[in-house]
Design a protein around this motif. Sequence first.
Motif, short mmCIF file in Angstrom:
data_model
loop_
_atom_site.label_atom_id
_atom_site.label_comp_id
_atom_site.label_asym_id
_atom_site.label_seq_id
_atom_site.Cartn_x
_atom_site.Cartn_y
_atom_site.Cartn_z
N TYR D 188 -3.40 -37.78 -45.80
CA TYR D 188 -1.77 -37.51 -46.15
C TYR D 188 -1.86 -38.67 -47.36
CZ TYR D 188 -1.44 -34.16 -42.38
OH TYR D 188 -1.00 -33.47 -42.00
N LEU D 189 -2.29 -39.56 -45.95
CA LEU D 189 -2.06 -41.21 -46.83
C LEU D 189 -2.84 -41.26 -47.74
CD1 LEU D 189 -1.42 -43.77 -45.84
CD2 LEU D 189 -3.48 -44.58 -44.81
N PHE D 191 -3.63 -39.52 -50.33
CA PHE D 191 -2.92 -39.18 -51.58
C PHE D 191 -1.66 -40.13 -51.38
CE2 PHE D 191 0.99 -36.08 -52.73
CZ PHE D 191 0.91 -36.14 -53.78
N ALA D 192 -0.98 -40.31 -50.82
CA ALA D 192 0.30 -41.28 -50.96
C ALA D 192 -0.29 -42.68 -51.45
CB ALA D 192 1.00 -42.02 -48.63
N HIS D 193 -1.46 -43.12 -50.79
CA HIS D 193 -2.04 -44.31 -51.99
C HIS D 193 -2.37 -43.97 -53.31
CE1 HIS D 193 -2.67 -48.70 -51.94
NE2 HIS D 193 -4.08 -47.88 -52.21
N PHE D 194 -3.05 -42.55 -52.86
CA PHE D 194 -3.79 -42.62 -54.50
C PHE D 194 -3.43 -41.43 -55.35
CE2 PHE D 194 -7.20 -44.07 -51.23
CZ PHE D 194 -7.77 -45.48 -51.46
N GLY D 195 -2.54 -40.94 -54.77
CA GLY D 195 -2.00 -39.64 -55.36
C GLY D 195 -3.19 -38.57 -55.61
N PHE D 197 -7.12 -36.42 -54.38
CA PHE D 197 -8.10 -36.36 -53.44
C PHE D 197 -9.60 -36.28 -54.37
CE2 PHE D 197 -5.03 -33.52 -51.13
CZ PHE D 197 -4.43 -35.13 -50.14
N ASN D 198 -9.89 -36.82 -54.86
CA ASN D 198 -11.60 -36.76 -56.05
C ASN D 198 -11.57 -37.78 -55.39
OD1 ASN D 198 -9.67 -34.26 -56.74
ND2 ASN D 198 -10.20 -34.65 -58.96
N VAL D 201 -11.39 -40.53 -58.68
CA VAL D 201 -10.28 -41.26 -58.16
C VAL D 201 -10.70 -41.68 -57.13
CG1 VAL D 201 -7.87 -40.85 -58.44
CG2 VAL D 201 -9.13 -38.93 -59.46
#
Lengths: 218, 101, 574, 665
Positions: D188-189, D191-195, D197-198, D201
């Motif tokens: 979750y974090l 995604f919240a931070h980097f947007g 999961f790759n 990225v």
Amino acid sequence: MLATLSAAMLADTSGQALAHASAWAVFAVGAAMILTGAAGVILLRNPVHSALMLVVTLFGVALEFIDESADFLAAVQIIVYAGAVVILFLFVIMFLGVDRKEAIAAEPTKLQKPLAALMGLVVLVEILALSRVDHWASGAPAQSGVLNGPGDNVQKLGQAVYTGYLLPFEMTAALLVIAVVATVVLSKRSAGSPERSSQGDAELSGRAGDPEDSEVSL
Amino acid sequence: MSVPSAWYLVLAAVLFGMGATGLLIRRNVLIMFMCIELMLNAVNLTFVTFARLLNDIGGQVDVLFVLVVAAAEVVVGLAIIVALFRRRAAATADDIHILKG
Amino acid sequence: MTTTGIPLLNIIVFLPLAGAIVSMLIPASASKVWSRPVGLAFALAELGFVAYLVADFPGGKAGFEFVSSHSWIGQFGISWALGVDGISLFLVAMTSLLFPVAMFGPAWKGNARSFLGWMFLLEAACMGTFLSLDLFVFFIMFEITLVPGYFIVAGWGGARRNYAAMKFFIYTFAGSAFLFVAIIALVVLDAPHNGGHETFSLITLAKISSSLPHADQVLIFCGFAVAFAVKIPLVPFHTWLPDTYTEAPTSGSMILAGILFKLGAYGLLRLGLYLVPRGAADMGPLLLTLAAVGIVYGSVVTVMQKDLKRLVAYASIVDVAFIVLGFFAFSSQGVTGGVLEMVNHGLTTGAMFFLVGIVWEKKGTLRFSELGGLQKATPILASIFLVVVLAAVGLPGLNGFVGEFLVLVGTFVTHRWWAVVATSAVVTGAIYMLWAYQRVFHGPMVEPEPSGDEAESELTGVGGVAVATRTKAATKVTDMSWAQIAAVAPLLAGIVFLGVYPRLFLDRVTPSVNYLLAHVEQEAPNAHVPAVTTQHVTFNVPADQNVLVSPAKTASALRGDASPAGSGAKGGVG
Amino acid sequence: MNAAYLIVALPLAGALILLFGGRRITDPVSGWLATAMAAGSFVATVVVWATLLGRPSSSRSVDKTIFTWMPVGTLHVSFGLTLDPLSILWSLFVTGVGTLITMYSIGYMRGDPSFSRFFFYLNAFIFSMVILVLADNYLFSFLGWEGVGFCSYGLVGFWFDRDSAAVAAKKAFVTNRVGDFGFMVALYLMFAHFGSFNYSVVLAPLAAGHATIATSTATFIAVMLVLGAVAKSAQIPLYMWLPDAMEGPTPVSALIHAATMVTAGVYLIARTAPIIHFSPDAQWIIASIGAGTCFLAATIACVQDDIKRVLAYSTISQIGYMFLAEGSGDYQAGIYHTVMHAFFKALLFLAAGAVIHALHDEQNMKRMGNLRKYLPITFPAFIVGFLALAAIPPFDGFWSKDEVLAAAWHKSPVLWAFGVAAAGLTAYYMSRQVRLVFWGKSRWETAAADHGAAGDTGHSAAGDTGHSVAGDTGHGSVGESGHGSGAPHEAPWTMTVPLVILAVASTFGWLLNADFGGLDFINKWLAPIFPSTVATPFTVSTDTKWVLGIVATAFSLTGLALGMGLWRKAVSRPALEPAFLAHAWYIDEGIAAAVSGPLARMATRFSFVVDATWVDGLVNGVARSAAGAGRQLRRVQTGYVRNYALAIGIGTVIVLFYVSVRAGS
């Protein structure tokens, strides 16, 4: 007779005092009859006696009507009530053989009697109190015809009934017809029904089923 | 002059009260009907008194109608009583309480 | 009316109704031969129409499609209006899929005509609820579902079916009173903003929703919330559920859990968020908290259940709490995940109740103490059950994970601690589901002994039937029949498909969800819809400062066009 | 490069065929099918590796997207493979060891009624494991992560009709779920931070030095991921499930619970190195967990009686070394040790399996002994594994552990001290094991006499009952030789061939990353993954290394000498087998007591008191009070007309009163 007499007395200023006195006398007699009769109706234990006391009351009311120069109504009161209604009552009493004495003292619900007496008293007081209120009457001229104009009472009453009150009058006629039909239907014995069924007894007294059964509990 | 209207009204009120009390006290259905007649008569008396007071024939006309309705009511009411008595000897109004909750 | 010229949605609503009438009309003498084939034909025809609808539904569009609208009671602005968007599309699809399985999969006794009749009536009402674009139609359809629901539970249920059916009916009906008041209040209060005319049209009401005073919106939303929270059911309105599900026949449990739940959740989304966004935004944290509490509380209560069917019923409470959590996260992922969870839960729990019904057929009991070692005798049942259990637990690759993860990640973006608390269900879910599975299928084979324990049979709701079936169970337990496998196969296919390739679903749902959220954002400044741009997030340990700073809330970002700087290439090309 | 798809597709195909084929695919066929698929996957991995090798080291990272999985708003997750040195290295030994163990299982599982189910799980496991390793984003990797967990569940509980196996399987899964909690929160974090999961990225910009990340964020992500890694790799505090997981068939223990799956945590940490780099706290946490675990598990291993449980605790201990290395910043050393460990631990488990097999499913070492005379192939293979694990030069374990300890020394001498102490203990408990199993008297003869009736430990008893299932239907050669009467005998060739191959690997595998002569292939191969921006390079001088190596070897030799000496004849030495160690410091029991005691009571209260009485009672109370009010109010309805008339009258009076008061005023 009394009516014409009193009317003549009213017209005659010289006989005012006499007319006054006679009016009071009539009122007093009528009031006494009414109250005695009413007390008899509600207090006597035998229905036949009650019915007879009702006649006394009805006659007293007729007297008061005369005193108030409602001649036609007084006549009708005696003919219809004393002549028809009370006779009907007596007929039913005799027909059904229910002229047993009623045990007035016994009462299934305790508070019924004192409350009823109290209520009668309170109603009386309230009505009297309300009669002190005078601002409900507008004092506007009569709409359906004057009472004190020329012509006698029957004529004026007939005039009003057959003109302004024609529609209600017709409706009372319809009402009477309906009442007749209803009476016929109600008194007609349905074919095959037993005279007094035990089932009917149970139904009417509410003992058909135990009401506790129908409880919905969560 | 004749008796003041107030006397008649008081008389009517007393009659009405007695009729109402009787209705509530008595258990005989027929007498209860009679009490209703008493109350109706009290009302009639009031109508006539007001007719005189207001000089309006309408009050007397109303009394006529009340008479008619009262007659009809008595007829139908007695018919009901007769029908009831036919099914069972219900001497009093209290014997019929099928509506008990 | 429609793009193709045929009134597709009307057909979808009325075909089951026709099925109900035809089922009831089949004479009793012919019922044995004809009821099932005729019913199956209707159900499959319905499925066919819905499949056509799904196939014909344009991807990437946000609005209502296939709209059909006729004035009904003109002076009150009531019309017969149907329409479908991405949110309702798959609920309709799931309904049409689950009903044939529920009707013809599990074994049931008794009058086939009335059973199928009630089921079809229920299907029609469910379809009507999902498809209605008019509050009046919605309310009527929503209420109609109670009637067949009641009769199915009361007519074909277990030992305490009357109690359960009554409880179900009274509970939800009491909730409906709030719904009714809220709808009337909304319509009357909105009338001045609609030129003085009352209207029940969902779309019109949504357009003028911003003109309703804030306080009114909150009250109306509370009305909606209570009504739907009972239906969903959200803790603490849930106690009707275990009783009803345990007593309901297998078919009834499948439909109740699979679809009737969703009516409430759908209502919360469609009526709550859409029509009174400000109220929803104000009450959102409360519902989020209720959902989080429901997840934890439901998990704890589920763990201790002693009866398989009750356990599955309680587990549903946890699952639906996830749906609510996603909805009130107000983020694209959360709401989409919530919608997916609705479909997931229908498939998973439907399949679960079906399999529980089979276990009941085999063993005549559902108490864990009397079960065990079934895998030896019924390997196929055990495998299928395991797949469903894993889907419920949220194993990636199966549908449960996708929905759950989207809900949680979406919630985390806006309300992170709620998401963290809710994630605990990942652990507890595994505990109770695997425990149940172990007790039923693993260990040595348990032969239930016939016992005269009254309290016991009352708890499992089996009554006298148990003894009869137990003697049968003692002889030989056979595996699932081919018919049963065929019945559950579509659900399994859905479970796997949505887990591996949810894109088919998401591509159609997300635009509608984003449209809805854009609406909420525009109408309700207090909603704090995140613009899902994530560069500005900082997270500090241990002090939890302002965790989400998103100055640019643009509609384009909301629709998911924006990608974090420097990362678009990888994510987008995909 | 398209061979990469085959790495994933072949095991998947094998699993699907075995799943739907079910029992129609008979005994040896399914085993060979699974072996072929695993071997094919290995070959494909080799092809991909060769292709990557042909490229310059800077461009050895290729992403291959299969299809989009979850597109919602800015969230965009794909099924995609990343082929880079790290993933290919892991994939190589996973598929390689996997092939050998699948082949071994053909012999081991012969005659089991659920033969093809076993191989379905094996293939599914290999599929999940390569997904875990090859995925190009964290979420897809999480799919493999959970997939291996599921296969582990299915395989630990393979003999589901014994309760201990079923419970162990559930325990493994649930414990791993605790780790998944951390993994998911980290996602979750992320995604919240980097947007996204790759890896490309999230990690690539950090690794390339283009971006930075706040220390607090890095710490939180790293710690949460480490929680996942700790559960999967059985480290403190979530290691309890691994010893219980020995309830599974022995090849499963070798493949999943020694060589591959439990190293997933090591992989995850290595993969996340760019984030961990920004968090010194997280590095310390990882290193401390590693050091603590390797010592704690080694102490417990010293007193276990079950041959597999010793190895299980040994595995926990060895993975602790890997964590220690990674926490110390020397990822290559950790990975080197992982690969070496995969060789010798798989070897040890398979050899232990052969022993168990030979003794008709006897797992208690106290009932073995003198087996060197009966198992001519297994015995030397076991000895090779023992020497490698005990870190005796020149076997594999020595070299890799040497590097780990050097890194630990660089980080902190305290960490190093734990590592060295654990090394000594390792040598001790392994020599104890070897002594008990292969030397001494043939205690299995007497043990066989009271076979089944005896059972000091629950686990050996469970082993007996469980395997009687297989035994009834003729469990391979065991059945042929008869129960207890015949002498132990060597396993069939499908089992010994993998032993030999792994023994060779355990002897010479260290050459893959020898510290001298430019032979450090693994270091060079992994260099692009761990540039200086990810793992700050450090060097330990050659002199220091010599000293450290000699000290460590001295500890190992001491332990070996002690073990060999003390257990030469003795079977039981209560002074050296204290109860608190046998009970694993009572940690497991403590947790179990807490869970089944107060926690269960609380849950029960919630279920049956709060829910039924309070919540439901509240609602029922409303209904009951309404019904009660109705019951009371019902009395008013007497049915007497006059009562009703009185009520009407009273009402009239009240209205009249109101009117007169209002009108009179």
